[in-house]
Design a protein around this motif. Structure first.
Motif, PDB file in Angstrom:
ATOM      1  N   LEU A  50      33.043  11.257   8.707  1.00 12.00           N
ATOM      2  CA  LEU A  50      32.438  10.284   9.616  1.00 12.00           C
ATOM      3  C   LEU A  50      31.518   9.334   8.858  1.00 12.00           C
ATOM      4  O   LEU A  50      31.568   8.115   9.056  1.00 12.00           O
ATOM      5  CB  LEU A  50      31.651  10.992  10.717  1.00 12.00           C
ATOM      6  CG  LEU A  50      32.475  11.581  11.856  1.00 12.00           C
ATOM      7  CD1 LEU A  50      31.614  12.498  12.713  1.00 12.00           C
ATOM      8  CD2 LEU A  50      33.093  10.488  12.696  1.00 12.00           C
ATOM      9  N   LYS A  51      30.679   9.883   7.970  1.00 14.66           N
ATOM     10  CA  LYS A  51      29.745   9.050   7.209  1.00 14.66           C
ATOM     11  C   LYS A  51      30.488   8.089   6.286  1.00 14.66           C
ATOM     12  O   LYS A  51      30.089   6.930   6.137  1.00 14.66           O
ATOM     13  CB  LYS A  51      28.787   9.918   6.389  1.00 14.66           C
ATOM     14  CG  LYS A  51      27.709  10.547   7.217  1.00 14.66           C
ATOM     15  CD  LYS A  51      26.821   9.467   7.796  1.00 14.66           C
ATOM     16  CE  LYS A  51      25.801  10.045   8.736  1.00 14.66           C
ATOM     17  NZ  LYS A  51      25.111   9.021   9.485  1.00 14.66           N
ATOM     18  N   CYS A  53      33.487   6.831   6.746  1.00  8.12           N
ATOM     19  CA  CYS A  53      34.077   5.780   7.591  1.00  8.12           C
ATOM     20  C   CYS A  53      33.018   4.784   8.054  1.00  8.12           C
ATOM     21  O   CYS A  53      33.295   3.590   8.149  1.00  8.12           O
ATOM     22  CB  CYS A  53      34.821   6.391   8.770  1.00  8.12           C
ATOM     23  SG  CYS A  53      36.380   7.152   8.296  1.00  8.12           S
ATOM     24  N   GLU A  54      31.823   5.276   8.333  1.00 10.42           N
ATOM     25  CA  GLU A  54      30.717   4.375   8.695  1.00 10.42           C
ATOM     26  C   GLU A  54      30.388   3.445   7.537  1.00 10.42           C
ATOM     27  O   GLU A  54      30.297   2.226   7.708  1.00 10.42           O
ATOM     28  CB  GLU A  54      29.455   5.184   9.008  1.00 10.42           C
ATOM     29  CG  GLU A  54      29.341   5.683  10.406  1.00 10.42           C
ATOM     30  CD  GLU A  54      28.011   6.412  10.605  1.00 10.42           C
ATOM     31  OE1 GLU A  54      26.950   5.831  10.279  1.00 10.42           O
ATOM     32  OE2 GLU A  54      28.047   7.562  11.067  1.00 10.42           O
ATOM     33  N   GLU A  61      27.919   3.211  13.612  1.00  6.41           N
ATOM     34  CA  GLU A  61      27.165   4.455  13.784  1.00  6.41           C
ATOM     35  C   GLU A  61      27.329   4.994  15.207  1.00  6.41           C
ATOM     36  O   GLU A  61      27.483   6.196  15.412  1.00  6.41           O
ATOM     37  CB  GLU A  61      25.689   4.223  13.476  1.00  6.41           C
ATOM     38  CG  GLU A  61      24.850   5.469  13.544  1.00  6.41           C
ATOM     39  CD  GLU A  61      23.388   5.229  13.215  1.00  6.41           C
ATOM     40  OE1 GLU A  61      22.614   6.191  13.286  1.00  6.41           O
ATOM     41  OE2 GLU A  61      23.019   4.086  12.900  1.00  6.41           O
ATOM     42  N   SER A  64      30.673   6.579  15.566  1.00  7.43           N
ATOM     43  CA  SER A  64      30.641   7.867  14.876  1.00  7.43           C
ATOM     44  C   SER A  64      30.029   8.946  15.763  1.00  7.43           C
ATOM     45  O   SER A  64      30.562  10.057  15.862  1.00  7.43           O
ATOM     46  CB  SER A  64      29.830   7.727  13.584  1.00  7.43           C
ATOM     47  OG  SER A  64      29.706   8.951  12.935  1.00  7.43           O
TER      48      SER A  64
END
Length: 80
Positions: A50-51, A53-54, A61, A64
Motif C-alpha cells: 500500500l505504501k 503504491c501511495e 493516502e 490506501s
C-alpha cells in the motif's frame, strides 16, 4: 591510466522502447487488490505494498486507507 567510467543502467524506462512496457495504473491497482485479498500474504507485506503504491502515485493516502478498511471484503471475494 584512465579512471574507469561508471555507466548506470535504469531498467524501468519512462518511455517504452520495445523491450519495456509499463503496466497501466489500473493493472497495478488490480494487482494490489489481489495482494490485499490473499490470506496467505502477511499484514506487513500488505502494508508495504500500500505504501509503495501511495509513493508511486497510483493511489492516494485516502484510497490506501479505504483499501485497508475493505480488506475483509476483498478477502471474501478471494474465497468465492
Amino acid at each position: 591510466m584512465e579512471p574507469a567510467k561508471i555507466t548506470l543502467m535504469h531498467h524501468t524506462a519512462k518511455k517504452p522502447d520495445g523491450s519495456y512496457v509499463d503496466d497501466p495504473v489500473i493493472v497495478k491497482i488490480a494487482k494490489l487488490a489481489l495482494i490485499l485479498a490473499d490470506r496467505d500474504t502477511d499484514m506487513d507485506t500488505k502494508l508495504l505494498c500500500l505504501k509503495v503504491c501511495e509513493r508511486m502515485g497510483f493511489i492516494t493516502e485516502e484510497e490506501s486507507k479505504q483499501l485497508l478498511f475493505y480488506k475483509g471484503t476483498l478477502e471474501s471475494f478471494w474465497d468465492d
